[in-house]
Enzyme design. Structure first.
Site, PDB file in Angstrom:
ATOM      1  N   HIS A  35       0.847  -1.193   0.000  1.00 18.27           N
ATOM      2  CA  HIS A  35       0.000   0.000   0.000  1.00 18.27           C
ATOM      3  C   HIS A  35       0.885   1.247   0.000  1.00 18.27           C
ATOM      4  O   HIS A  35       2.039   1.198   0.420  1.00 18.27           O
ATOM      5  CB  HIS A  35      -0.858   0.072   1.266  1.00 18.27           C
ATOM      6  CG  HIS A  35      -1.671  -1.131   1.560  1.00 18.27           C
ATOM      7  ND1 HIS A  35      -3.020  -1.190   1.330  1.00 18.27           N
ATOM      8  CD2 HIS A  35      -1.332  -2.333   2.111  1.00 18.27           C
ATOM      9  CE1 HIS A  35      -3.488  -2.371   1.722  1.00 18.27           C
ATOM     10  NE2 HIS A  35      -2.474  -3.083   2.195  1.00 18.27           N
ATOM     11  N   TYR A  36       0.307   2.364  -0.443  1.00 16.99           N
ATOM     12  CA  TYR A  36       0.889   3.647  -0.041  1.00 16.99           C
ATOM     13  C   TYR A  36      -0.100   4.353   0.875  1.00 16.99           C
ATOM     14  O   TYR A  36      -1.307   4.097   0.818  1.00 16.99           O
ATOM     15  CB  TYR A  36       1.289   4.522  -1.219  1.00 16.99           C
ATOM     16  CG  TYR A  36       0.183   5.029  -2.127  1.00 16.99           C
ATOM     17  CD1 TYR A  36      -0.983   5.618  -1.644  1.00 16.99           C
ATOM     18  CD2 TYR A  36       0.326   4.968  -3.508  1.00 16.99           C
ATOM     19  CE1 TYR A  36      -1.963   6.105  -2.470  1.00 16.99           C
ATOM     20  CE2 TYR A  36      -0.657   5.453  -4.354  1.00 16.99           C
ATOM     21  CZ  TYR A  36      -1.795   6.024  -3.838  1.00 16.99           C
ATOM     22  OH  TYR A  36      -2.756   6.513  -4.681  1.00 16.99           O
ATOM     23  N   THR A  37       0.417   5.230   1.740  1.00 17.19           N
ATOM     24  CA  THR A  37      -0.464   5.867   2.708  1.00 17.19           C
ATOM     25  C   THR A  37      -1.107   7.141   2.191  1.00 17.19           C
ATOM     26  O   THR A  37      -2.159   7.535   2.673  1.00 17.19           O
ATOM     27  CB  THR A  37       0.292   6.206   4.002  1.00 17.19           C
ATOM     28  OG1 THR A  37       1.294   7.173   3.700  1.00 17.19           O
ATOM     29  CG2 THR A  37       0.920   4.963   4.594  1.00 17.19           C
TER      30      THR A  37
ATOM     31  N   ASP B  32      -3.589   2.359  -4.910  1.00 18.44           N
ATOM     32  CA  ASP B  32      -2.248   2.181  -4.369  1.00 18.44           C
ATOM     33  C   ASP B  32      -1.728   0.762  -4.633  1.00 18.44           C
ATOM     34  O   ASP B  32      -2.527  -0.167  -4.750  1.00 18.44           O
ATOM     35  CB  ASP B  32      -2.222   2.516  -2.875  1.00 18.44           C
ATOM     36  CG  ASP B  32      -3.222   1.714  -2.051  1.00 18.44           C
ATOM     37  OD1 ASP B  32      -4.380   1.587  -2.486  1.00 18.44           O
ATOM     38  OD2 ASP B  32      -2.840   1.217  -0.986  1.00 18.44           O
TER      39      ASP B  32
ATOM     40  N   HIS C 115      -2.666  -3.113  -3.391  1.00 19.19           N
ATOM     41  CA  HIS C 115      -4.044  -2.901  -2.954  1.00 19.19           C
ATOM     42  C   HIS C 115      -4.980  -2.753  -4.158  1.00 19.19           C
ATOM     43  O   HIS C 115      -6.117  -3.229  -4.141  1.00 19.19           O
ATOM     44  CB  HIS C 115      -4.107  -1.650  -2.064  1.00 19.19           C
ATOM     45  CG  HIS C 115      -5.296  -1.615  -1.164  1.00 19.19           C
ATOM     46  ND1 HIS C 115      -5.510  -0.606  -0.258  1.00 19.19           N
ATOM     47  CD2 HIS C 115      -6.348  -2.456  -1.021  1.00 19.19           C
ATOM     48  CE1 HIS C 115      -6.634  -0.829   0.392  1.00 19.19           C
ATOM     49  NE2 HIS C 115      -7.169  -1.947  -0.050  1.00 19.19           N
TER      50      HIS C 115
ATOM     51  N   GLU D 240       2.379  -0.689   4.593  1.00 20.17           N
ATOM     52  CA  GLU D 240       2.077   0.670   4.150  1.00 20.17           C
ATOM     53  C   GLU D 240       3.393   1.425   3.945  1.00 20.17           C
ATOM     54  O   GLU D 240       4.258   1.445   4.832  1.00 20.17           O
ATOM     55  CB  GLU D 240       1.226   1.405   5.196  1.00 20.17           C
ATOM     56  CG  GLU D 240      -0.183   0.881   5.350  1.00 20.17           C
ATOM     57  CD  GLU D 240      -1.153   1.453   4.327  1.00 20.17           C
ATOM     58  OE1 GLU D 240      -0.705   2.215   3.447  1.00 20.17           O
ATOM     59  OE2 GLU D 240      -2.358   1.140   4.430  1.00 20.17           O
TER      60      GLU D 240
END
Length: 807
Positions: A33-35, A182, A172, A105
């Site tokens: 994921h990225y936040t 993401d 994700h 993340e």
């Protein structure tokens, strides 16, 4: 082995452990994921009660909210526990991946703007719809130190969780396509793969599949099944619906991040099949076998034949009128023509052309094909052939005569008045033009005038203007309707898989409500369905309201099939409408299972060796300098029009039509095709030959007659084609066109005329809109459209005069 007995002691209870062989590890997947927010806010969101969570959080360098000095991985949830990071998700047959995955993340903050016009719950004919947000994001590169931490962490996780294979390391967006984007297209999947983390494809496998798919891509149904085979949650519908667009976008962001266009194109298919071959070889083999079997699995696509004359001896259905058997007319020109004799078992035959017996082999060889020139026997126009006798009488043979092909001419026709008119207007400021004239199977004129581009992106005259050439490509605007969509429909009708007298809903199942069920395909073709002339999907302030604002091709198609309301009753009157042809382009895609551009480029143009007619030319290797420019200041009409995202630079190689460019990804049934005059002249010869060119038949004479026949309610309309009628469109067809002439025009400055009575075709392409705009904001004019060349009729008339003077 039964197992090893261990005594586990606690405060008050002991247990006996006997290891079973019937178990597996809980963790099957690793999800990236990225936040999209900085470290401090990410930690707060991922740890506060009632929120989301992840097993690990990796900060990035230079983040002022990270105050811990050297970057380090932060663990938020123990791996044996369930973190709430995946949400509604699906991968490789499992849903709710929170139960089976570890989530990482990575702090990476994209710059996104989202339109406030995403409407949830819009209802069209009882169907609840969700308009995709008009979202635009710029994704930054990931921090190298951060990615090294990710690689080290991932290797540790994989060492502890051996059930996580390469295809179980996903993003994700892979497990929730359409809902999540993401870790984004800048995520270094290939770098991770080289470090032993995650899946990637072998280039030689991609090239193998490309050899096949670049010629004929897999059907959408096969693509959907292959995506499901790889792991995505997608239903096989054979329709390029929203779920398909979302899944393909997610797949491309992972494996083709330089090409995230949501299109099921040949390159995407090649990468997908290469991945299947590497990781699921049996499924790759099965899907490829289905692909190879496609021609055999489509018996409804009957062949059309390869000639204008095909005589069988003996005739399986002879007439009782003896004099009509083994005789046929054929079109030819003096000194040209060929006959093909496929001998089965005849020793000799007498074949008569225009009353003269032709010389053929005697005796003839069994199972041998002979090709003879008819140059000494043919005349201009209608010729005759007669198989007079075959020996022995019970022998068999087939005789074919190909249709004429377009040839360069040595005939001198005085077009000086045509050249004079256009050249004088070039001197007076008209930008440029290209002209092709076809007469009696010969290209009697191929000329270029003026310049393909005169202005730079600031609206200033170029110091060295780009010259026009006979091979310059033009944005042909509404001529797309005829030379892409209509030819595709005529081809499908000739194959017997399209009936224009059936309801549109027969081919587009969701087309229903508000009287759509009674609209026929022919209503769209004749512009009598009752639709408005245009719907400016690309503008928030379009006349139907914000819910019809769309910058997404699939959403636009949804609105076309279920949303756009009628302005009048069916058949009330002819109202020329782009909406009609946007729907017809979609209809071609539904019938064929291929994008419109792929179908016409591979099934219409390629068989005729035409490779200079394309949609989205800049994406297909065409250089800007090969294309004529259109409007100087983008879509602004000289600064008089404005909408979000409006282009303000010189348009050259991008389709001008706003609906096609912004709302249909450059490929639409009403606009988007680029072509040179010679290619359209070649297609015009196909039509003058009644659907045949050489040994290639694309349209049957019956279907051609059906499409060019004048409508009883308005003789200037055929099925799509515009007709000369009896002079009602002299501005288009000139003063001398026969009542049988048909063709079309295009807003950018293009006109076509096909006149069977004179065996004549005229293709005049101009870049009239590449000129200054004058007048008020409400009543403005392009200077190029004030010239006779930009108005068509005078040039067309002078061409007819030159041709008639030679008759």
């Amino acid at each position: 082995m039964i197992g090893v007995a261990l005594i586990l002691a606690s405060c008050s209870t002991s247990y006996t452990f006997k290891e079973s062989q019937n178990y597996s590890k809980r963790i099957k997947f690793l999800v990236m994921h990225y936040t999209a927010i900085d470290y401090e806010n990410s930690e707060r969101v991922l740890t506060q009660k009632g929120g989301l969570s992840a097993h690990y959080l990796i900060p990035e360098s230079g983040d002022p909210s990270y105050r811990n000095g050297e970057l380090e991985v932060v663990q938020l949830v123990r791996e044996q526990d369930r973190a709430w990071h995946a949400g509604g998700s699906f991968w490789q047959g499992r849903s709710d991946l929170n139960d089976h995955s570890i989530g990482i993340e990575v702090v990476n903050v994209p710059q996104c703007s989202v339109s406030t016009l995403g409407h949830q719950g819009e209802e069209f004919e009882g169907v609840q719809a969700v308009q995709p947000p008009q979202r635009f994001c710029v994704f930054p590169d990931y921090d190298p130190r951060q990615i090294q931490l990710l690689i080290d962490l991932s290797k540790d996780i994989l060492a502890r969780n051996p059930d996580i294979g390469p295809t179980q390391i996903i993003g994700h967006s892979d497990i929730a396509p359409g809902r999540k984007s993401d870790p984004g297209p800048r995520f270094p999947w290939y770098q991770l793969h080289k470090a032993g983390i995650g899946a990637w494809y072998e280039q030689q496998d991609v090239e193998f599949y490309w050899q096949h798919f670049s010629v004929a891509p897999p059907t959408l149904a096969i693509m959907q099944q292959a995506l499901a085979d790889y792991g995505y949650g997608i239903d096989v519908t054979a329709v390029h619906d929203k779920q398909t667009s979302d899944v393909i976008s997610a797949f491309q962001a992972h494996f083709l991040p330089w090409q995230v266009n949501a299109q099921a194109d040949a390159k995407t298919a090649s990468v997908l099949f290469a991945l299947l071959k590497k990781y699921h070889s049996e499924l790759a083999h099965k899907r490829f076998e289905q692909y190879l079997a496609l021609p055999k699995a489509a018996p409804e696509l009957k062949p059309l034949g390869h000639e204008q004359v095909h005589l069988q001896y003996p005739d399986p259905n002879p007439s009782t009128r003896l004099e009509v058997n083994y005789k046929a007319p054929f079109k030819a020109y003096r000194g040209r023509g060929e006959i093909i004799i496929e001998n089965i078992n005849a020793r000799s035959a007498e074949i008569v052309v225009n009353g003269q017996t032709i010389s053929i082999a005697n005796p003839m060889q069994e199972n041998h094909t002979y090709r003879y020139s008819l140059a000494k026997r043919t005349r201009d126009g209608i010729n005759t052939i007669h198989i007079k006798s075959v020996i022995p009488e019970d022998a068999q043979l087939n005789v074919r005569i190909p249709a004429p092909t377009l040839q360069q001419t040595h005939r001198v026709i005085d077009f000086s008045k045509v050249d004079q008119l256009i050249s004088e207007e070039i001197e007076q400021g008209f930008p440029g033009a290209a002209l092709a004239v076809v007469h009696k199977g010969q290209l009697v004129k191929l000329s270029a005038y003026g310049h393909a581009r005169l202005y730079d992106d600031n609206g200033e005259r170029l110091s060295v203007a780009q010259p026009m050439t006979p091979h310059t490509l033009f944005d042909i605007a509404s001529n797309t309707k005829m030379f892409a969509t209509n030819l595709a429909l005529m081809h499908l009708a000739s194959q017997g898989i399209l009936d224009v007298n059936k309801p549109v809903s027969h081919y587009i199942r969701e087309y229903h409500g508000q009287g759509r069920e009674v609209r026929l395909v022919s209503d769209l073709l004749t512009h009598t369905a009752g639709y408005p002339a245009v719907v400016d999907f690309h503008r928030v302030d379009n006349h139907l309201g914000e819910q019809f604002y769309s910058l997404n091709s699939e959403w636009t198609k949804y609105l076309l099939t279920r949303g756009v309301p009628f302005e009048m009753m069916r058949g009330q009157r002819h109202l020329y409408s782009d909406v009609d042809y946007m729907l017809l382009g979609l209809l071609v895609e539904r019938i064929t299972g291929m994008p419109l551009d792929a179908y016409v480029e591979s099934r219409i143009y390629a068989p005729l060796d035409i490779n200079t007619m394309v949609f989205n030319p800049l994406q297909k290797g065409v250089e800007k300098t090969q294309i004529a420019a259109t409007e100087i200041h983008g879509n602004t009409r000289g600064g008089r029009e404005y909408f979000d995202g409006v282009r303000e630079y010189v348009l050259q190689g991008e389709v001008h039509d706003e609906k096609a460019f912004y709302s249909m990804a450059g490929v639409a049934g009403h606009a988007g095709l680029f072509a040179d005059v010679y290619s359209v002249a070649k297609l015009s010869q196909l039509l003058l030959n009644r659907g045949i060119y050489g040994e290639v038949q694309l349209i049957t004479p019956r279907v051609l007659d059906q499409f060019i026949k004048p409508e009883a309610t308005d003789e200037s309309y055929g099925l799509g084609w515009r007709r000369a009628g009896n002079g009602s469109r002299a501005w288009h067809f000139g003063a001398y066109a026969s009542p049988q002439a048909y063709g079309h025009t295009g807003w950018t400055g293009t006109v076509t005329v096909i006149d069977p009575q004179y065996d004549l075709a005229i293709v005049l392409f101009t870049n009239a809109r590449h000129s200054e705009v004058t007048g008020s904001d409400e009543n403005y004019r392009f200077a190029g459209k004030e010239f006779e060349t930009g108005k068509y009729g005078s040039v067309i008339t002078r061409i007819y005069e030159a041709i008639l003077a030679q008759s």
